[in-house]
Design an enzyme around this catalytic site. Structure first.
Site, PDB file in Angstrom:
ATOM      1  N   ASN A 207      -5.654  18.733   4.485  1.00 18.57           N
ATOM      2  CA  ASN A 207      -4.198  18.550   4.577  1.00 18.57           C
ATOM      3  C   ASN A 207      -3.847  18.097   5.992  1.00 18.57           C
ATOM      4  O   ASN A 207      -4.739  17.937   6.830  1.00 18.57           O
ATOM      5  CB  ASN A 207      -3.482  19.853   4.202  1.00 18.57           C
ATOM      6  CG  ASN A 207      -3.921  20.988   5.096  1.00 18.57           C
ATOM      7  OD1 ASN A 207      -3.647  21.007   6.286  1.00 18.57           O
ATOM      8  ND2 ASN A 207      -4.653  21.935   4.521  1.00 18.57           N
ATOM      9  N   ASP A 276      -5.654  25.738  -1.205  1.00 14.13           N
ATOM     10  CA  ASP A 276      -5.542  26.718  -2.296  1.00 14.13           C
ATOM     11  C   ASP A 276      -6.716  26.596  -3.262  1.00 14.13           C
ATOM     12  O   ASP A 276      -7.083  27.555  -3.931  1.00 14.13           O
ATOM     13  CB  ASP A 276      -4.218  26.512  -3.047  1.00 14.13           C
ATOM     14  CG  ASP A 276      -3.034  26.914  -2.179  1.00 14.13           C
ATOM     15  OD1 ASP A 276      -3.188  27.870  -1.386  1.00 14.13           O
ATOM     16  OD2 ASP A 276      -1.974  26.267  -2.271  1.00 14.13           O
ATOM     17  N   LYS A 286     -23.671  11.314  -2.217  1.00 13.46           N
ATOM     18  CA  LYS A 286     -22.385  10.615  -2.210  1.00 13.46           C
ATOM     19  C   LYS A 286     -22.032  10.083  -3.607  1.00 13.46           C
ATOM     20  O   LYS A 286     -22.863   9.425  -4.249  1.00 13.46           O
ATOM     21  CB  LYS A 286     -22.465   9.453  -1.207  1.00 13.46           C
ATOM     22  CG  LYS A 286     -21.138   8.789  -0.974  1.00 13.46           C
ATOM     23  CD  LYS A 286     -21.255   7.693   0.073  1.00 13.46           C
ATOM     24  CE  LYS A 286     -20.004   6.851   0.062  1.00 13.46           C
ATOM     25  NZ  LYS A 286     -20.167   5.595   0.761  1.00 13.46           N
ATOM     26  N   ASP A 303      -7.110  34.095  -1.197  1.00 13.60           N
ATOM     27  CA  ASP A 303      -5.983  34.089  -0.248  1.00 13.60           C
ATOM     28  C   ASP A 303      -6.377  35.004   0.908  1.00 13.60           C
ATOM     29  O   ASP A 303      -6.439  36.228   0.752  1.00 13.60           O
ATOM     30  CB  ASP A 303      -4.703  34.569  -0.946  1.00 13.60           C
ATOM     31  CG  ASP A 303      -3.486  34.382  -0.050  1.00 13.60           C
ATOM     32  OD1 ASP A 303      -3.566  34.723   1.150  1.00 13.60           O
ATOM     33  OD2 ASP A 303      -2.468  33.881  -0.541  1.00 13.60           O
ATOM     34  N   ILE A 304      -6.677  34.407   2.042  1.00 20.59           N
ATOM     35  CA  ILE A 304      -7.217  35.165   3.180  1.00 20.59           C
ATOM     36  C   ILE A 304      -6.192  36.196   3.666  1.00 20.59           C
ATOM     37  O   ILE A 304      -6.499  37.374   3.829  1.00 20.59           O
ATOM     38  CB  ILE A 304      -7.599  34.203   4.324  1.00 20.59           C
ATOM     39  CG1 ILE A 304      -8.605  33.172   3.804  1.00 20.59           C
ATOM     40  CG2 ILE A 304      -8.158  34.967   5.520  1.00 20.59           C
ATOM     41  CD1 ILE A 304      -8.861  32.006   4.731  1.00 20.59           C
ATOM     42  N   PHE A 320       2.617  32.658   7.724  1.00 19.87           N
ATOM     43  CA  PHE A 320       3.457  31.483   7.915  1.00 19.87           C
ATOM     44  C   PHE A 320       3.783  30.905   6.545  1.00 19.87           C
ATOM     45  O   PHE A 320       2.966  31.002   5.624  1.00 19.87           O
ATOM     46  CB  PHE A 320       2.722  30.429   8.762  1.00 19.87           C
ATOM     47  CG  PHE A 320       3.067  30.539  10.222  1.00 19.87           C
ATOM     48  CD1 PHE A 320       2.683  31.648  10.948  1.00 19.87           C
ATOM     49  CD2 PHE A 320       3.796  29.542  10.857  1.00 19.87           C
ATOM     50  CE1 PHE A 320       3.018  31.769  12.294  1.00 19.87           C
ATOM     51  CE2 PHE A 320       4.136  29.644  12.194  1.00 19.87           C
ATOM     52  CZ  PHE A 320       3.748  30.752  12.913  1.00 19.87           C
ATOM     53  N   LYS A 334       7.108  35.373  -0.436  1.00 14.38           N
ATOM     54  CA  LYS A 334       5.730  35.450   0.099  1.00 14.38           C
ATOM     55  C   LYS A 334       5.539  36.712   0.910  1.00 14.38           C
ATOM     56  O   LYS A 334       4.496  37.358   0.840  1.00 14.38           O
ATOM     57  CB  LYS A 334       5.438  34.240   0.990  1.00 14.38           C
ATOM     58  CG  LYS A 334       4.722  33.168   0.237  1.00 14.38           C
ATOM     59  CD  LYS A 334       4.503  31.917   1.011  1.00 14.38           C
ATOM     60  CE  LYS A 334       4.563  30.758   0.023  1.00 14.38           C
ATOM     61  NZ  LYS A 334       4.528  29.481   0.616  1.00 14.38           N
ATOM     62  N   LYS A 338       2.680  39.049  -0.644  1.00 16.40           N
ATOM     63  CA  LYS A 338       1.445  39.225   0.137  1.00 16.40           C
ATOM     64  C   LYS A 338       1.491  40.525   0.930  1.00 16.40           C
ATOM     65  O   LYS A 338       0.573  40.820   1.673  1.00 16.40           O
ATOM     66  CB  LYS A 338       1.231  38.028   1.078  1.00 16.40           C
ATOM     67  CG  LYS A 338       1.121  36.691   0.331  1.00 16.40           C
ATOM     68  CD  LYS A 338       0.545  35.578   1.198  1.00 16.40           C
ATOM     69  CE  LYS A 338       0.711  34.215   0.527  1.00 16.40           C
ATOM     70  NZ  LYS A 338      -0.313  33.251   0.858  1.00 16.40           N
TER      71      LYS A 338
END
Ligand code: C5P
Length: 400
Positions: A207, A276, A286, A303-304, A320, A334, A338
């Site tokens: 990302n 995710d 390849k 999910d750490i 965050f 969240k 969490k």
């Protein structure tokens, strides 16, 4: 302990008459415990010689002429905990604002991840000129620290604003940048940057996270006295020297690196943009282009942050949330789902930027509070975030 004990301060000198006071400043910064290295513009050397500063700081002075090592300013940029430009002339401030890199001091200010502070010194009329006023406003908006100027008699014979602050005042101001010391001895583990999930040996899913916010928070925590470990995905950033950095690529590696270090962690801050999903079975060689469509099966990553928050006992947990809309609602969900102690939410995408930019705006939520931090440089936001986080951490640890 001395106010600036073990701090690495780059004293950058631009060409104004107040440069003669910087010799005393170099001395006083060292008396306060700092290691000082000096860099000078060409015109600064018209006022004071590099030899003076070499003798005072005990280190070679970096100038365009001394640049046997063409990367000396980059090394200094990395070494610095703070870059203090004193004196900062009207011309230097204008060049700083425009992102110029046409002399070593300006280039160093562009290249450093450390806070930059300027001590303006100029004639009263120059200080009052609309061009300077606009430049100073921009400095303030960008979170560049500004110490002074003071009012008083000037070398040009006039009286008014524009005098550089006295060396001892500058030392005090530098100390306030570090003096929160509120997290002295607290161990903080931070994740930052993007993860990369291999598709085959040469391709990944990733990302646009730059890691800038995570690295800025690591530095702010360090400046507040914390022992900081950074578990970082792939970024082009250099962490501060005193941050212990563990480089990882995938979400699973980040998960493992975090869980291995939790016993010694009092605060966990998850800033990484963790993928995710990962490719269930990355190809060993390849992938070749053949069919018109290609299906890759993805499976969910752990999910750490949620896994850390689910431990018992657990560190104080900060997350965050980067959202494109419904910022407060999604962030609060969240925070609850969490089971976090605090979440920092920001808008991303479209005009708002956020990802990869140098500035940002944050909404800080805890189960019972909400604070808006207006748009500012990430370095400045990171310091505010650490300040708020420290308040909540100590409130929770030592309830009234
Ligand atoms: O659920 P979402 O990805 O939006 O949550 C963002 C927060 O959760 C960030 O603090 C991020 O570092 C953390 N996170 C994580 N592990 C994941 C996904 C997100 O630690 N797999």
């Amino acid at each position: 302990m001395k106010k600036l004990q073990n701090k690495h301060i780059v004293l950058a000198i631009s060409g104004g008459i107040a440069a003669y006071k910087s010799a005393d400043l170099a001395r006083r910064l060292q008396d306060a415990g700092a290691s000082v290295r000096v860099i000078m513009t060409e015109s600064a050397q018209e006022f004071v010689t590099p030899l003076t500063f070499q003798a005072l700081s005990g280190n070679p002075v970096v100038t365009a002429g001394s640049a046997a090592n063409g990367m000396a300013h980059i090394e200094l940029a990395r070494w610095a905990d703070l870059v203090l430009v004193a004196p900062a002339t009207a011309d230097f401030i204008a060049r700083l604002i425009h992102g110029r890199a046409d002399d070593l001091v300006a280039a160093l200010c562009l290249a450093t991840g450390a806070p930059v502070a300027v001590a303006p010194a100029m004639n009263r009329q120059m200080w009052e000129n609309p061009a300077t006023r606009t430049n100073i406003q921009l400095l303030d908006q960008r979170g560049i620290q500004r110490f002074g100027p003071a009012q008083g008699s000037q070398a040009c014979g006039e009286t008014g604003y524009g005098r550089m602050l006295e060396p001892q005042e500058l030392v005090e101001q530098c100390a306030t940048l570090f003096d929160s010391g509120r997290l002295q001895g607290v161990s903080i583990l931070i994740t930052a940057g993007p993860t990369q999930e291999p598709i085959d040996p040469v391709r990944v899913i990733t990302n646009l996270s730059s890691g800038k916010m995570g690295y800025a928070v690591a530095r702010a925590a360090l400046d507040a006295g914390a022992k900081v470990t950074l578990v970082s995905g792939s970024t082009c950033l250099t962490p501060p020297e005193r941050v212990k950095t563990v480089r990882v690529q995938t979400a699973q590696q980040m998960f493992d690196a975090v869980h291995e270090r939790l016993d010694d962690t009092q605060i966990f801050i998850g800033i990484a943009a963790v993928s995710d999903y990962r490719v269930e079975e990355p190809a060993q060689s390849k992938l070749k282009k053949s069919a018109d469509t290609l299906e890759i099966k993805l499976v969910k990553n752990p999910d750490i942050l949620a896994s850390v928050a689910a431990r018992n006992p657990r560190p104080f947990c900060v997350g965050f949330a980067a959202e494109t809309d419904h910022l407060e609602d999604y962030a609060r969900k969240k925070l609850e789902q969490k089971r976090l102690d605090m979440i920092a939410a920001n808008l991303v995408g479209g005009e708002t930027g956020g990802i990869g930019t140098d500035d940002n705006a944050l909404l800080l939520l805890t189960p019972h509070s909400k604070v808006e931090l207006p748009r500012a440089a990430k370095s400045q936001l990171a310091r505010q975030l650490i300040e708020h986080m420290a308040n909540h951490y100590f409130e929770q640890k030592n309830p009234a």
